[in-house]
Design a protein around this motif. Structure first.
Motif: not given
Lengths: 740, 369
Positions: B279-281, B288-292
């Protein structure tokens, strides 16, 4: 005449018929005429008669003398007859005596012929006896051919009588001399100075002397090998001093011709000749010899090719292409024209070398292009940094000139390289027409390996500035701008130009070959890198301005600040910087991609000052210390304005670039303000500053509402963070701002 | 916009402090601290999200000591929280303070009350700007505070925090600490600090620098988060708009790096259960909810499965990159996963709006199956 003869009417004819004649006369002639004729005939008869008489008279004497003579002769003959009889008896006695003599001499004659036979034999033996000495003499004279011939003469005899004790000495002598001779021949065989012709001569002689062909053949090859090795060593030594054409010539005239000679003489000596002499073994031997020869040739050619390859390799670092091509051509021609070996096509190997050389040359050129590009970039970098140091406001055309010269030099360089490489395809060059060479050279090496690769290198280099940016802060941002424009310029034509020129020069049909890199592909990467660079430029410049704003906010004690009297210097710096960026960008990029509604400057300026004041002063001028209201207003505002992407992509025009930079700067300003707490005067200072920015920044952006909105947010945020949110009178703010 | 699976909670004040109630693993609870210069107005909101009926239950507490800049909760004691706040002192003055507070056991909805201060911390000698007070992951009586110049270790068993040790930020004087976090691994002996563009991690026993990531970002580092499920993995974010994941044994370059936000990233969080979700704000007003997935702890098992079942599952594997986002109206400074429910997260924007969202069902199934 015949008629005359048979004419019975002719008086003088032998068939004269007097009756017919008379009849005729009586019939034809008149009387008178007849009478006349009678007289005439009488007269004639009389004359004839007298003539006869004289004739008889005259000849009478002759008759008499003839009779006398005959009488005499009769006597003589009688004498003769007796003499003849005498002669016959004499002759008989002669034959008998000669028979007698013959009988007596027969014995002696036989002896004489016997003796002469012995004499001949003795003479032959004499030759044999002399043979060792003559051979020796020949040896000393070094006329080995003669010696061999002499020996061969005597050989059979020697073989025949060799076991007789008297000849054994001679035979052994001869044999010792012969071994000496062979040794001598072998020595000559191995003599490095001997020419190939001498060599063949020696081998020929040795073969005649019945040396084993296999051994000889091996020995011949080893000697030849030695000689060739020397040639190779010599070539190797020379390869550093001579230029490549000389080197190839040297190789052709020395090594290759020697090799040819060796092969030819080998053929003559071993393969073709043996065929005639020893029928039963010839096939096997021939095969053996051929294999040996093949191996030999293969080995040597391999070494030679290695040498040539090395030379070509070393040459490529320095030499110019036409010389190289010329040398390669000579080399290839020479190799192609000789069929040294049935099984191996050395032309292929040579072609391989040529192709390699082509590839290397392309690579070398690519390297040069890259270096050159790097050089020009450093140059530009230097000039960018120095001009900035010397004059704050650069001459207006400077950047454009730099860009043009960069584009031009790069394009020209590539063109030059292409021209240089076209030499490989000149019609008079032999290998140029080989499809094997042409395909790999034109498409793989020149087009893909050189041109496309270089274009990719351009974008890669350009992009590396973006990637490296973090670790290399010294890259002048202007360079990024320049490079991005550079990429755009390439995309708009130069790529096409270069590729089409390549296709044309090297006869490549891009439609036929699917493996080719398409122009659009390169154009796309060009476009992408241009975009990347420009975005990066905007970020960097935005960051620079942000940094100033951030420092200015963070380092100030906003709680204990005095009432604002002036605009803070930082704001002026920011405006200055942005306008200098503006002028820099203006040198390369057009004002607008698509026209936005900027009306004439003067009216707009007045408008822009007044319009926002009504619009947003109203938010804040009667600002009550009730945060809800303002928050609401701000939220409403946000609701109806479009969302602003701060680090978004920019378009390729000045306005868009400047807008990007300003957005980044102002957003930073806002975020910093939100982290601070302000006193009344602190807020008022921010008010003055934002107003100042308002006055000067609108002109750089496409949508001035954007600036208004951001500045509004800043002031709003500051008001939120203010302990005592009281704004200044707008008129005072105006005055402060106008005062500078 | 994915508001269809989010619940909005509006505050009347601006806010930039959000934390999940880490000690509470049954209920989905978040704490918000407001930021208002009118210091008596400041509140702490305890928000409980009922997932089944998608409703919120809130309790509000006063925090009249000052505006809250940072709020954290103890992972061991659900009722313990800490705040860093800015208290006004007289005319035109303010100082930053930090304290350990106690949430009341019994819920009382009738009156808004002030929270009981468990431990007061004294920062008189250690810098003026307090960044955060972080509870020790394993020891309930230990906490660490980060100021702009010092890292201070407290014994908080008493009403007055006892300063166990303090570590000074050596190096450039202008380089201030901006944020800090415990390393949950290594027995809780390491504390990481962000200072300008670097991450510096100290061994709290010796006070020595344990390791550092120099120039982790090309601008300020704003936040960091450790991967609970994978040793040595640390996510960082910063003003350059990049999200980076590091294996701090290889400080040269990140093992994962993305730039999907269009402004600074203020906050980064690994999902504590499925660490491929990040999760990044950002101040571009987006979460944004990203996948790593490529660097997550589930990566190996996933590839194994993919190999087993071949192509069918290969495409189901998550690709790296953004999966889902939430839009706010203002800069988002905080985003947090719920420690109780793996698929719920909250994000708080500056305008005082809290968004509680779910991970999309499709993604959920993709990860679970």
């Amino acid at each position: 005449m015949n008629e005359k003869k048979h004419n019975p009417l002719d008086l003088d004819g032998p068939n004269f018929n007097p009756n017919m004649y008379l009849d005729k006369i009586f019939k034809e002639y008149s009387l008178k005429q007849i009478l006349d004729h009678e007289t005439e005939i009488v007269k004639d008869t009389q004359t004839l008669h007298s003539d006869m008489q004289t004739l008889v008279y005259e000849n009478y004497n002759k008759f008499i003398s003839a009779t006398d003579t005959i009488k005499k002769m009769k006597n003589d003959f009688k004498k003769m007859e007796t003499e003849m009889d005498l002669l016959a008896s004499n002759m008989a006695s002669i034959t008998s005596s000669s028979d007698q003599i013959n009988n007596t001499l027969h014995e002696t004659r036989q002896r004489i012929s016997e003796l002469s036979g012995v004499h001949a034999l003795l003479q032959k033996l004499q030759f044999l006896f002399k043979l060792p000495t003559t051979l020796k003499a020949r040896m000393e004279e070094k006329s080995y051919i003669q010696a061999t011939q002499d020996y061969l003469h005597a050989q059979r005899v020697l073989q025949q009588y060799g076991d007789m004790p008297s000849f054994q000495g001679i035979k052994s002598d001869c044999e010792s001399i012969l071994t000496e001779l062979k040794a001598e021949l072998r020595k000559q065989f191995c003599n490095p100075n001997a020419s190939a012709k001498e060599l063949t001569e020696s081998v020929d002689l040795l073969l005649k002397l019945n040396e084993p062909a296999k051994e000889l053949c091996m020995e011949f090859l080893t000697c030849a090998e030695k000689r060739l090795a020397e040639q190779l060593v010599m070539l190797k030594d020379q390869s550093e001093q001579r230029d490549i054409i000389e080197f190839v010539d040297l190789g052709c005239s020395g090594f290759l011709s020697d090799l040819c000679l060796i092969v030819a003489s080998f053929h003559d000596m071993f393969i073709n000749r043996v065929h005639m002499e020893h029928l039963e073994n010839s096939d096997i031997f021939e095969n053996f010899a051929a294999v040996e020869l093949d191996n030999f040739v293969k080995d040597n050619m391999k070494k030679y090719f290695e040498l040539v390859q090395n030379k070509v390799d070393s040459e490529q670092d320095v030499g110019d292409t036409s010389v190289l091509v010329q040398a390669l051509d000579r080399f290839y021609k020479r190799i192609e024209s000789n069929t040294l070996c049935k099984d191996i096509d050395f032309a292929n190997v040579a072609a391989e070398i040529v192709i390699n050389a082509g590839r290397k040359q392309c690579k070398a050129h690519l390297q040069i292009l890259k270096m050159h590009f790097a050089d020009s970039l450093t140059k530009i970098r230097q000039s960018l940094t120095t001009t900035k140091l010397i004059t704050q406001d650069e001459p207006p055309k400077n950047l454009n000139d730099l860009l043009n010269s960069l584009v031009l030099t790069v394009v020209e360089k590539v063109k030059g390289v292409l021209q240089d490489l076209v030499v490989f395809l000149q019609p008079d060059i032999n290998f140029a027409n080989k499809p094997q060479f042409k395909d790999s050279f034109c498409i793989d090496n020149v087009r893909e390996g050189l041109v496309v690769c270089f274009l990719h290198h351009l974008t890669a280099t350009a992009r590396s500035f973006c990637a490296k940016g973090a670790s290399d802060p010294n890259v002048p941002p202007t360079l990024l701008l320049l490079l991005s424009k550079f990429c755009i310029d390439f995309q708009n034509g130069h790529v096409h130009l270069l590729l089409s020129q390549t296709d044309e020069l090297f006869e490549i049909n891009p439609k036929q070959n699917s493996a080719l890199t398409y122009e659009t592909e390169i154009n796309n990467t060009m476009q992408e890198s241009a975009q990347e660079l420009l975005n990066y430029f905007v970020r960097i410049q935005g960051l620079n301005c942000s940094q100033m704003l951030r420092k200015s906010v963070e380092t100030r004690d906003w709680l204990h600040t005095i009432e604002p009297r002036t605009v803070r210097a930082v704001m002026k710096r920011v405006v200055d910087d942005i306008s200098s960026i503006d002028s820099t960008v203006a040198q390369l990029y057009e004002d607008q991609g698509n026209g936005t509604e900027h009306s004439s400057d003067s009216s707009r300026k007045a408008h822009s000052v007044s319009l926002p004041r009504h619009q947003y002063r109203s938010n804040w001028s009667n600002y009550a210390p009730n945060p809800l209201d303002s928050a609401l207003v701000s939220n409403m505002h946000r609701l109806f304005s479009e969302r602003i992407d701060i680090f978004s992509s920019v378009q390729f025009n000045k306005i868009s670039i400047l807008t990007g930079i300003i957005k980044i700067s102002l957003k930073t300003f806002m975020e910093c303000v939100r982290l601070k707490t302000f006193s009344k005067y602190g807020l008022q200072q921010i008010q003055v500053d934002t107003h100042y920015l308002q006055l000067y920044l609108w002109r750089f952006v496409s949508d001035e509402n954007l600036v208004h909105f951001l500045l509004d947010e800043i002031l709003g945020s500051a008001a939120h963070r203010c302990l005592e949110p009281v704004l200044m009178e707008p008129s005072v703010v105006d005055i402060i701002c106008e005062r500078g | 916009m994915d508001n269809d699976n989010s619940v909005i909670y509006g505050l009347e004040f601006q806010a930039r402090a959000l934390t999940p109630q880490l000690g509470e693993t049954e209920k989905i609870r978040f704490l918000i601290g407001t930021q208002s210069l009118n210091q008596t107005n400041n509140q702490i909101h305890l928000i409980e999200f009922n997932e089944e009926i998608s409703t919120l239950k809130t309790s509000v507490f006063h925090h009249s000591d000052g505006e809250i800049w940072k709020i954290t909760s103890s992972p061991l004691d659900a009722n313990k929280i800490s705040t860093c706040y800015n208290a006004l002192t007289g005319e035109n003055g303010c100082t930053m303070k930090s304290a350990i507070l106690k949430l009341p056991e019994i819920e009382n909805h009738d009156a808004i009350e002030n929270l009981e201060i468990l431990t007061e911390l004294d920062f008189s000698t250690c810098g003026s700007e307090i960044r955060t007070t972080e509870f020790h992951p394993n020891e309930s009586n230990t906490a660490a505070s980060l100021t702009d110049s010092h890292l201070i270790l407290w014994d908080i068993s008493d009403t007055r925090g006892r300063n166990i040790s303090s570590i000074t930020n050596e190096g450039k004087t202008s380089a201030k600490f901006t944020n800090g976090k415990w390393n949950p691994h290594q027995n809780g002996n390491q504390f990481s600090c962000a200072t300008e563009t670097h991450i510096k991690t100290y061994d709290i026993r010796s006070g020595e620098l344990a390791w550092s990531l120099d120039n982790a970002h090309c601008q300020f580092v704003r936040d960091m988060d450790y991967n609970m499920n994978k040793l040595y993995h640390l996510a960082t974010c910063g003003d350059d708009g990049f999200l980076k994941i590091w294996d701090y044994r290889q400080p040269g370059s990140p093992i994962f790096s993305r730039s999907d936000h269009s402004h600074w990233i203020w906050c980064v969080r690994f999902n504590p259960f499925h660490d491929q979700l990040i999760l990044t704000a950002s101040s571009d007003a987006r979460v944004l909810l990203s996948s790593a997935a490529s660097v997550s702890s589930e990566n190996i098992s996933e590839t194994l499965i993919a190999e087993d079942r071949d192509g069918l599952d290969a495409k189901q594997k998550l690709k790296d990159g953004p999966l889902q986002w939430c839009e706010h109206e203002d800069s988002v400074y905080c985003a947090e996963w719920s420690p109780a429910e793996p698929w719920v997260f909250a994000s708080l924007s500056y305008d005082g709006r809290l968004l509680i969202s779910h991970v999309k069902k499709s993604l959920k199934y993709q990860i679970l199956l």
